[in-house]
Design a protein around this motif. Structure first.
Motif, PDB file in Angstrom:
ATOM      1  N   LYS A 133       0.986  -1.199   0.145  1.00 45.96           N
ATOM      2  CA  LYS A 133      -0.105   0.049  -0.067  1.00 45.96           C
ATOM      3  C   LYS A 133       1.014   1.396  -0.050  1.00 45.96           C
ATOM      4  O   LYS A 133       0.388   2.212  -0.600  1.00 45.96           O
ATOM      5  N   GLN A 134       1.904   1.262   0.754  1.00 44.46           N
ATOM      6  CA  GLN A 134       2.844   2.346   0.630  1.00 44.46           C
ATOM      7  C   GLN A 134       3.632   2.724  -0.428  1.00 44.46           C
ATOM      8  O   GLN A 134       4.256   3.808  -0.625  1.00 44.46           O
ATOM      9  N   GLU A 135       3.834   1.686  -1.126  1.00 46.46           N
ATOM     10  CA  GLU A 135       4.685   1.844  -2.449  1.00 46.46           C
ATOM     11  C   GLU A 135       4.066   2.908  -3.279  1.00 46.46           C
ATOM     12  O   GLU A 135       3.077   3.128  -3.613  1.00 46.46           O
ATOM     13  N   ASN A 136       5.401   3.886  -3.654  1.00 44.19           N
ATOM     14  CA  ASN A 136       4.903   5.078  -4.539  1.00 44.19           C
ATOM     15  C   ASN A 136       4.044   6.032  -3.780  1.00 44.19           C
ATOM     16  O   ASN A 136       3.510   6.920  -4.371  1.00 44.19           O
ATOM     17  N   VAL A 137       3.827   5.909  -2.495  1.00 36.42           N
ATOM     18  CA  VAL A 137       2.736   6.847  -1.742  1.00 36.42           C
ATOM     19  C   VAL A 137       3.777   7.401  -0.799  1.00 36.42           C
ATOM     20  O   VAL A 137       3.722   8.731  -0.616  1.00 36.42           O
ATOM     21  N   LEU A 138       4.188   6.616   0.001  1.00 33.22           N
ATOM     22  CA  LEU A 138       5.313   7.281   1.182  1.00 33.22           C
ATOM     23  C   LEU A 138       6.517   6.862   0.903  1.00 33.22           C
ATOM     24  O   LEU A 138       7.026   5.821   0.339  1.00 33.22           O
ATOM     25  N   ALA A 139       7.409   8.076   1.031  1.00 38.95           N
ATOM     26  CA  ALA A 139       8.746   7.931   0.865  1.00 38.95           C
ATOM     27  C   ALA A 139       9.647   7.052   1.754  1.00 38.95           C
ATOM     28  O   ALA A 139       8.973   6.613   2.806  1.00 38.95           O
ATOM     29  N   ASP A 140      10.940   6.646   1.348  1.00 38.47           N
ATOM     30  CA  ASP A 140      11.549   5.718   2.095  1.00 38.47           C
ATOM     31  C   ASP A 140      12.025   6.177   3.350  1.00 38.47           C
ATOM     32  O   ASP A 140      12.426   5.315   4.087  1.00 38.47           O
ATOM     33  N   THR A 141      11.911   7.455   3.613  1.00 39.46           N
ATOM     34  CA  THR A 141      12.211   7.924   4.903  1.00 39.46           C
ATOM     35  C   THR A 141      10.965   8.130   5.967  1.00 39.46           C
ATOM     36  O   THR A 141      11.197   8.775   7.077  1.00 39.46           O
ATOM     37  N   HIS A 142       9.719   7.651   5.284  1.00 42.44           N
ATOM     38  CA  HIS A 142       8.520   7.964   6.324  1.00 42.44           C
ATOM     39  C   HIS A 142       8.613   7.214   7.382  1.00 42.44           C
ATOM     40  O   HIS A 142       8.777   5.915   7.364  1.00 42.44           O
ATOM     41  N   LEU A 143       8.129   7.925   8.583  1.00 39.50           N
ATOM     42  CA  LEU A 143       8.226   7.096   9.707  1.00 39.50           C
ATOM     43  C   LEU A 143       7.735   5.791   9.771  1.00 39.50           C
ATOM     44  O   LEU A 143       7.866   4.645  10.324  1.00 39.50           O
ATOM     45  N   TYR A 144       6.272   5.728   9.177  1.00 41.14           N
ATOM     46  CA  TYR A 144       5.519   4.567   9.147  1.00 41.14           C
ATOM     47  C   TYR A 144       6.169   3.391   8.259  1.00 41.14           C
ATOM     48  O   TYR A 144       5.938   2.245   8.460  1.00 41.14           O
ATOM     49  N   LYS A 145       6.827   3.899   7.140  1.00 37.49           N
ATOM     50  CA  LYS A 145       7.484   3.075   6.226  1.00 37.49           C
ATOM     51  C   LYS A 145       8.494   2.235   7.030  1.00 37.49           C
ATOM     52  O   LYS A 145       8.703   1.028   7.115  1.00 37.49           O
ATOM     53  N   LEU A 146       9.577   2.984   7.659  1.00 33.69           N
ATOM     54  CA  LEU A 146      10.606   2.624   8.345  1.00 33.69           C
ATOM     55  C   LEU A 146      10.262   1.392   9.514  1.00 33.69           C
ATOM     56  O   LEU A 146      10.780   0.666   9.957  1.00 33.69           O
ATOM     57  N   ARG A 147       9.091   1.844  10.117  1.00 33.78           N
ATOM     58  CA  ARG A 147       8.921   0.997  11.338  1.00 33.78           C
ATOM     59  C   ARG A 147       8.120  -0.291  10.788  1.00 33.78           C
ATOM     60  O   ARG A 147       8.456  -1.401  11.401  1.00 33.78           O
ATOM     61  N   VAL A 148       7.359  -0.513   9.661  1.00 35.95           N
ATOM     62  CA  VAL A 148       6.990  -1.632   9.063  1.00 35.95           C
ATOM     63  C   VAL A 148       8.248  -2.276   8.552  1.00 35.95           C
ATOM     64  O   VAL A 148       8.426  -3.729   8.633  1.00 35.95           O
ATOM     65  N   LEU A 149       9.120  -1.496   7.765  1.00 35.53           N
ATOM     66  CA  LEU A 149      10.247  -2.557   7.473  1.00 35.53           C
ATOM     67  C   LEU A 149      11.380  -2.910   8.457  1.00 35.53           C
ATOM     68  O   LEU A 149      11.828  -4.134   8.212  1.00 35.53           O
ATOM     69  N   SER A 150      11.322  -2.422   9.527  1.00 34.78           N
ATOM     70  CA  SER A 150      11.967  -2.855  10.683  1.00 34.78           C
ATOM     71  C   SER A 150      11.459  -3.999  11.277  1.00 34.78           C
ATOM     72  O   SER A 150      12.268  -5.023  11.618  1.00 34.78           O
ATOM     73  N   VAL A 151      10.240  -3.958  11.320  1.00 33.45           N
ATOM     74  CA  VAL A 151       9.573  -5.276  11.901  1.00 33.45           C
ATOM     75  C   VAL A 151       9.631  -6.374  10.973  1.00 33.45           C
ATOM     76  O   VAL A 151       9.816  -7.688  11.254  1.00 33.45           O
ATOM     77  N   ALA A 152       9.254  -6.066   9.406  1.00 40.97           N
ATOM     78  CA  ALA A 152       9.394  -6.966   8.726  1.00 40.97           C
ATOM     79  C   ALA A 152      10.685  -7.678   8.659  1.00 40.97           C
ATOM     80  O   ALA A 152      10.967  -9.129   8.390  1.00 40.97           O
ATOM     81  N   SER A 153      11.784  -6.993   8.362  1.00 41.48           N
ATOM     82  CA  SER A 153      13.369  -7.705   8.329  1.00 41.48           C
ATOM     83  C   SER A 153      13.595  -8.333   9.612  1.00 41.48           C
ATOM     84  O   SER A 153      14.249  -9.520   9.427  1.00 41.48           O
ATOM     85  N   GLU A 154      13.124  -7.845  10.658  1.00 43.97           N
ATOM     86  CA  GLU A 154      13.310  -8.741  11.916  1.00 43.97           C
ATOM     87  C   GLU A 154      12.762 -10.162  12.040  1.00 43.97           C
ATOM     88  O   GLU A 154      13.275 -11.188  12.211  1.00 43.97           O
ATOM     89  N   VAL A 155      11.473 -10.061  11.698  1.00 45.33           N
ATOM     90  CA  VAL A 155      10.530 -11.207  11.649  1.00 45.33           C
ATOM     91  C   VAL A 155      10.891 -12.258  10.576  1.00 45.33           C
ATOM     92  O   VAL A 155      10.947 -13.421  10.861  1.00 45.33           O
ATOM     93  N   LEU A 156      11.107 -11.704   9.549  1.00 47.00           N
ATOM     94  CA  LEU A 156      11.693 -12.504   8.398  1.00 47.00           C
ATOM     95  C   LEU A 156      12.824 -13.170   8.736  1.00 47.00           C
ATOM     96  O   LEU A 156      13.148 -14.295   8.481  1.00 47.00           O
ATOM     97  N   SER A 157      13.785 -12.512   9.178  1.00 45.20           N
ATOM     98  CA  SER A 157      15.259 -13.093   9.545  1.00 45.20           C
ATOM     99  C   SER A 157      14.990 -14.064  10.678  1.00 45.20           C
ATOM    100  O   SER A 157      15.633 -15.201  10.635  1.00 45.20           O
ATOM    101  N   TYR A 158      14.168 -13.827  11.767  1.00 44.16           N
ATOM    102  CA  TYR A 158      13.965 -14.736  12.755  1.00 44.16           C
ATOM    103  C   TYR A 158      13.264 -16.184  12.231  1.00 44.16           C
ATOM    104  O   TYR A 158      13.780 -17.183  12.473  1.00 44.16           O
ATOM    105  N   LEU A 159      12.276 -16.001  11.222  1.00 46.92           N
ATOM    106  CA  LEU A 159      11.931 -17.049  10.234  1.00 46.92           C
ATOM    107  C   LEU A 159      13.012 -17.755   9.247  1.00 46.92           C
ATOM    108  O   LEU A 159      12.587 -18.758   8.698  1.00 46.92           O
ATOM    109  N   GLN A 160      14.082 -17.037   9.286  1.00 44.98           N
ATOM    110  CA  GLN A 160      15.219 -17.696   8.214  1.00 44.98           C
ATOM    111  C   GLN A 160      14.842 -17.364   6.891  1.00 44.98           C
ATOM    112  O   GLN A 160      15.206 -18.214   6.033  1.00 44.98           O
ATOM    113  N   PHE A 161      13.851 -16.110   6.668  1.00 47.64           N
ATOM    114  CA  PHE A 161      13.620 -16.067   5.099  1.00 47.64           C
ATOM    115  C   PHE A 161      14.558 -14.851   5.097  1.00 47.64           C
ATOM    116  O   PHE A 161      14.160 -13.721   4.648  1.00 47.64           O
ATOM    117  N   PHE A 162      15.921 -15.192   4.818  1.00 46.34           N
ATOM    118  CA  PHE A 162      16.863 -14.272   4.873  1.00 46.34           C
ATOM    119  C   PHE A 162      16.974 -13.124   3.517  1.00 46.34           C
ATOM    120  O   PHE A 162      17.231 -11.945   3.720  1.00 46.34           O
TER     121      PHE A 162
END
Length: 483
Positions: free
Chosen positions: A340-369
């Motif tokens: 939903k955020q693609e092409n709407v919110l910039a890569d520095t937008h706080l909400y986008k960064l918070r989602v990216l942070s959780v996504a990268s952490e959880v996917l790493s935990y699940l070993q989807f590296f």
């Protein structure tokens, strides 16, 4: 430098901010301005049986105090080292039949130490503990109600026969803890495990873009000087060159919030209006709320508003799923939100960064590296445009991103990130911190792998695949990360 050495800083009148500390000489990037052991500290209630009450380290098997059965220690050495601090607490817990809350325990430890050593315990301590600000008069109604409960519980807990204190004096101690308590982390610096008071640190004022950072360092156990072996000590470290006479500052809140939100948090918790340059000039607020731009075109204001509202709602659902440990749902929600955020919110937008942070952490935990690495790289790109270049949280984020890329087999990018993170953490944590030492080992490992990769990519990937099959260090545990 030895713990408690205050030759590089002095107390001065900071005007409207009250007392402050300033440099007495020019300080270099990464230099330890001063180190200070805690005046008093306690482990959080929720971790009382998982963390050593002496050194605040996570341990798999702890030995409990045979008398109060509440305090837990690594071994007899830790227990003996802590006995002077614990003995009156131990008696109070036995008499009351149970341990009170962490706030009550810390208030009691503070008062017991004041009775024993007075409020000043060394020549290098610049101010007595009981002279610190309490801001009790500024507390809102709800906080005052809680304060009354804490005072009542304290009076019931306080050992019989001990010197009694007035309600106002006990309230003063609780106010000091609320305004000045410093969160203590475990030996890896990755989880908050307790709270303590550091009188000299309490004198360092806030700035959203500070010239110093504070880190808990459990000490260099190989140091010749026994002073450096002291547990629960903080280090104030310079983030860049600081000229003689400049005020020393740290940030009390995470910079990755809008200036108005940072000011609100500071007002609620610390009872002052932040007037630093970044708040008064709203520096980087525009980046934190920016819309995406492609070929000079931006989405409509209505579209940005719609996606921002969707993101806020989605982040609440993501957090609920994390609490419930439904990590596959977390990943699903993150993917939907990022789409939903693609092409709407910039890569520095706080909400986008918070989602990216959780996504990268959880996917790493699940070993989807591989997918985790893509999100981590975008997150780091955004962070680097917002954070101070030597911010500790930036360094930790780059470290995690580098390890994720390493696990994904992207050795060149991973090694580059790990080296960058190492450079930042050498400034913010120093060479002897457990995190820096861990990262140094990872840096050397990836450097060897990178050489092999450049010599023969086929051999490198063959060996890596074999290592993964044998479950060699290709799990997210290398970062010490917790979901």
């Amino acid at each position: 430098m030895t713990v408690g050495n205050m030759e590089s800083a002095e107390l001065f009148d900071a005007g409207k901010k009250g007392r402050g500390l300033r440099a007495t000489k020019e300080l270099n990037t990464g230099e330890v301005v001063f180190a200070e052991p805690s005046f008093s500290a306690v482990v959080f209630d929720s971790l009382a049986f998982q963390v050593c009450h002496s050194c605040f380290r996570h341990q798999a098997k702890l030995h409990r105090c045979a008398q109060c059965k509440f305090a837990h220690y690594c071994d007899r050495t830790c227990q003996t080292a802590c006995w002077d601090e614990h003995k009156q607490e131990c008696a109070a817990i036995r008499k009351s039949g149970m341990a009170p809350s962490e706030n009550v325990r810390l208030a009691a430890r503070v008062l017991w130490r004041i009775h024993k050593d007075t409020g000043i315990v060394s020549d290098s301590q610049l101010i007595s503990v009981d002279q610190l600000e309490d801001h009790v008069a500024d507390l809102p109604e709800e906080d005052l109600k809680q304060l009354k409960i804490d005072v009542h519980n304290f009076q019931e807990y306080w050992s019989y026969g001990s010197k009694q204190h007035s309600v106002s004096h006990i309230s003063h101690i609780f106010g000091i803890i609320k305004c000045n308590g410093f969160t203590l982390s475990d030996q890896r610096g990755l989880q908050a495990v307790g709270v303590g008071l550091f009188p000299n640190l309490c004198l360092v004022n806030h700035d959203c873009w500070p010239n110093c950072t504070v880190i808990l360092n459990h000490g260099n156990q190989s140091a010749v000087s026994s002073a450096l072996h002291s547990h629960r000590r903080i280090e104030l470290r310079a983030l860049g060159k600081i000229p003689e006479g400049e005020e020393l500052s740290v940030s009390y809140v995470d910079f990755l919030n809008l200036s108005a939100d940072r000011q609100k948090k500071l007002k609620e918790r610390f009872h002052f209006e932040c007037t630093c340059d970044h708040c008064s000039q709203h520096i980087k607020d525009d980046l934190m709320m920016a819309a995406a731009e492609s070929e000079g075109k931006k989405p409509s204001a209505d579209k940005v508003k719609e996606v921002t509202a969707f993101s806020k709602d989605c982040l609440e659902k993501i957090e609920m799923s994390r609490i419930e440990k439904d990590y596959h749902k977390v990943v699903k929600l993150c993917r939907e939100c990022l789409e939903k955020q693609e092409n709407v919110l910039a890569d520095t937008h706080l909400y986008k960064l918070r989602v990216l942070s959780v996504a990268s952490e959880v996917l790493s935990y699940l070993q989807f590296f591989s997918e985790a690495a893509d999100y981590a790289r975008k997150m780091v790109d955004g962070y680097m445009k917002l954070y101070h270049p030597n911010n500790a949280q930036l360094g930790m984020a780059i470290m995690r991103a580098g390890v994720t890329h390493w696990h994904a087999g992207q050795i060149e990018v991973g090694h580059g990130m790990i080296c960058k993170a190492y450079g930042i953490l050498m400034v913010t944590h120093g060479p002897y911190h457990a995190i820096t030492r861990d990262l140094e080992a990872i840096r050397m490992q990836t450097e060897m792998e990178l050489k092999l990769f450049k010599q023969n990519e086929y051999v490198y990937h063959t060996m890596r695949d074999a290592a993964l099959k044998n479950q060699l260090p290709a799990s997210s545990s290398s970062t010490g990360k917790k979901i």
